[in-house]
Scaffold this motif. Structure first.
Motif, mmCIF file in Angstrom:
data_model
loop_
_atom_site.group_PDB
_atom_site.id
_atom_site.type_symbol
_atom_site.label_atom_id
_atom_site.label_comp_id
_atom_site.label_asym_id
_atom_site.label_seq_id
_atom_site.Cartn_x
_atom_site.Cartn_y
_atom_site.Cartn_z
ATOM 1 N N VAL A 99 8.638 13.534 -12.898
ATOM 2 C CA VAL A 99 9.336 12.857 -11.812
ATOM 3 C C VAL A 99 7.980 12.689 -10.594
ATOM 4 O O VAL A 99 7.466 12.963 -10.602
ATOM 5 N N PHE A 100 8.761 12.241 -9.710
ATOM 6 C CA PHE A 100 7.864 11.955 -8.822
ATOM 7 C C PHE A 100 8.833 11.052 -7.017
ATOM 8 O O PHE A 100 9.904 10.720 -7.495
ATOM 9 N N VAL A 101 7.755 11.333 -6.045
ATOM 10 C CA VAL A 101 8.226 11.258 -4.596
ATOM 11 C C VAL A 101 7.120 10.379 -4.510
ATOM 12 O O VAL A 101 6.162 10.469 -4.176
ATOM 13 N N GLY A 102 7.254 9.335 -3.289
ATOM 14 C CA GLY A 102 6.255 8.726 -2.754
ATOM 15 C C GLY A 102 6.899 7.831 -1.298
ATOM 16 O O GLY A 102 8.109 7.507 -1.478
ATOM 17 N N ALA A 103 5.940 7.424 -0.504
ATOM 18 C CA ALA A 103 6.228 6.291 -0.131
ATOM 19 C C ALA A 103 5.873 4.655 0.221
ATOM 20 O O ALA A 103 4.112 4.813 -0.122
ATOM 21 N N GLU A 104 5.949 4.007 0.832
ATOM 22 C CA GLU A 104 4.724 2.359 0.765
ATOM 23 C C GLU A 104 5.656 1.497 2.083
ATOM 24 O O GLU A 104 6.383 1.711 2.102
ATOM 25 N N GLY A 105 4.323 1.015 2.524
ATOM 26 C CA GLY A 105 5.039 -0.144 2.826
ATOM 27 C C GLY A 105 4.162 -1.729 2.546
ATOM 28 O O GLY A 105 3.392 -1.559 1.979
ATOM 29 N N ASN A 106 4.490 -3.029 3.012
ATOM 30 C CA ASN A 106 4.629 -4.115 2.290
ATOM 31 C C ASN A 106 4.437 -4.772 3.708
ATOM 32 O O ASN A 106 5.282 -5.176 4.714
ATOM 33 N N VAL A 107 3.814 -5.714 3.593
ATOM 34 C CA VAL A 107 3.793 -7.113 4.225
ATOM 35 C C VAL A 107 3.584 -8.526 3.180
ATOM 36 O O VAL A 107 3.158 -8.019 2.160
ATOM 37 N N ALA A 108 4.920 -9.386 4.104
ATOM 38 C CA ALA A 108 5.174 -10.729 2.585
ATOM 39 C C ALA A 108 4.575 -11.616 3.945
ATOM 40 O O ALA A 108 5.510 -11.673 4.840
ATOM 41 N N LYS A 109 4.779 -12.953 3.355
ATOM 42 C CA LYS A 109 4.247 -13.928 3.644
ATOM 43 C C LYS A 109 5.543 -15.139 3.019
ATOM 44 O O LYS A 109 4.508 -15.459 1.219
ATOM 45 N N GLY A 110 5.632 -16.041 3.628
ATOM 46 C CA GLY A 110 6.808 -17.274 2.732
ATOM 47 C C GLY A 110 5.613 -17.631 2.408
ATOM 48 O O GLY A 110 5.141 -18.399 3.065
ATOM 49 N N VAL A 111 5.876 -18.003 1.456
ATOM 50 C CA VAL A 111 5.299 -19.650 0.853
ATOM 51 C C VAL A 111 5.647 -21.113 0.749
ATOM 52 O O VAL A 111 5.305 -22.378 1.059
ATOM 53 N N SER A 112 6.851 -20.627 0.607
ATOM 54 C CA SER A 112 8.165 -22.086 1.156
ATOM 55 C C SER A 112 9.908 -21.880 1.259
ATOM 56 O O SER A 112 9.210 -20.450 1.154
ATOM 57 N N GLY A 113 10.438 -22.422 1.998
ATOM 58 C CA GLY A 113 11.541 -21.714 2.433
ATOM 59 C C GLY A 113 11.551 -21.486 3.282
ATOM 60 O O GLY A 113 10.600 -21.916 4.221
ATOM 61 N N ASP A 114 12.607 -20.962 4.198
ATOM 62 C CA ASP A 114 12.600 -20.144 5.259
ATOM 63 C C ASP A 114 11.933 -19.168 5.517
ATOM 64 O O ASP A 114 12.385 -18.569 6.659
ATOM 65 N N VAL A 131 0.921 -1.429 -0.076
ATOM 66 C CA VAL A 131 0.068 0.284 0.326
ATOM 67 C C VAL A 131 0.988 1.610 -0.544
ATOM 68 O O VAL A 131 1.673 1.058 1.133
ATOM 69 N N GLY A 132 0.497 2.009 -0.936
ATOM 70 C CA GLY A 132 1.190 2.964 -0.852
ATOM 71 C C GLY A 132 0.733 4.633 -1.334
ATOM 72 O O GLY A 132 -0.240 4.519 -1.579
ATOM 73 N N VAL A 133 1.661 5.147 -2.231
ATOM 74 C CA VAL A 133 1.529 6.349 -2.447
ATOM 75 C C VAL A 133 2.634 7.707 -3.107
ATOM 76 O O VAL A 133 3.679 7.635 -3.152
ATOM 77 N N ASN A 134 2.391 7.909 -4.091
ATOM 78 C CA ASN A 134 3.058 8.138 -5.188
ATOM 79 C C ASN A 134 2.798 10.278 -5.292
ATOM 80 O O ASN A 134 1.416 10.284 -4.806
ATOM 81 N N VAL A 135 4.040 11.050 -5.112
ATOM 82 C CA VAL A 135 3.666 12.321 -5.552
ATOM 83 C C VAL A 135 3.892 12.854 -6.509
ATOM 84 O O VAL A 135 5.057 12.719 -6.536
ATOM 85 N N PRO A 136 3.229 12.617 -7.096
ATOM 86 C CA PRO A 136 3.650 13.196 -9.014
ATOM 87 C C PRO A 136 4.017 14.364 -8.944
ATOM 88 O O PRO A 136 3.563 15.454 -8.369
#
Length: 201
Positions: free
Chosen positions: A92-107, A83-88
């Motif tokens: 050019v642009f700047v922005g910020a975002e956050g992420n959440v990831a879940k491992g499906v396989s491996g460690d 989820v994030g936001v760009n500021v055009p």
């Protein structure tokens, strides 16, 4: 110290720059457009779903991940929400975002973090960017005794809208884009290629 600097940079991108864009006079923004024909200034929120792989090297690193664990490399496939936001700001642009990831396989069990983005808009609806932020990684029970680690993350990527991939007319200026990205944990202690779909509002 590094963590404080990154948090400050992300805060500046999400607070100071939007305020600057909103304070621009109508004379500066009237009729201006970005390369894809959308408005040149404003706020551009988005969400994304991505998938990929991350592999950590077998060397000890400042985050505390021990070297030589299982005489192999910690790794895993991931599914990630963003989820994030760009500021055009014109081309050019700047922005910020956050992420959440879940491992499906491996460690890898879970990952989450935040990052600031900066780059330029290209073609009909393309974005090329760099990013820097902070990422937390939680390994599963097969990993070292301490399962939680965190460090700075860096990355580069690109987004391509429908017109850029020959699908002109399927969506408008706001709509779906394909994102490709490569990032790393710490000072190149992991390799993390990801690809997914981003929808802008």
């Amino acid at each position: 110290m590094v963590k404080s600097i990154i948090v400050a940079a992300i805060a500046a991108a999400t607070i100071a720059v939007p305020a600057y864009a909103q304070d621009m006079s109508d004379d500066q923004t009237s009729g201006a457009t970005a390369p894809d024909g959308s408005r040149a200034f404003g706020i551009d929120p988005y969400v994304a779903v991505m998938g990929g792989w991350e592999q950590f090297d077998s060397e000890s690193n400042p985050a505390g991940i021990p070297g030589g664990f299982r005489n192999n490399k910690l790794n895993g496939s991931l599914v990630q929400g963003v989820v994030g936001v760009n500021v055009p700001l014109g081309p050019v642009f700047v922005g910020a975002e956050g992420n959440v990831a879940k491992g499906v396989s491996g460690d890898i069990d879970w990952e989450y973090g935040a990052a600031g983005r900066f780059g330029f808009r290209a073609g009909e609806s393309g974005l090329f960017y760099g990013k820097v932020g902070y990422q937390w990684v939680n390994f599963d029970k097969r990993a070292p005794t301490n399962r939680d680690y965190n460090d700075v993350t860096y990355g580069v990527g690109a987004e391509f809208g429908p017109k850029d991939i020959g699908l002109s007319g399927l969506t408008g200026n706001a709509g779906f884009r394909i994102r490709t990205e490569v990032s790393t944990f710490g000072a190149a202690h992991s390799f993390r290629p990801m690809v997914g779909v981003v929808t802008h509002f």
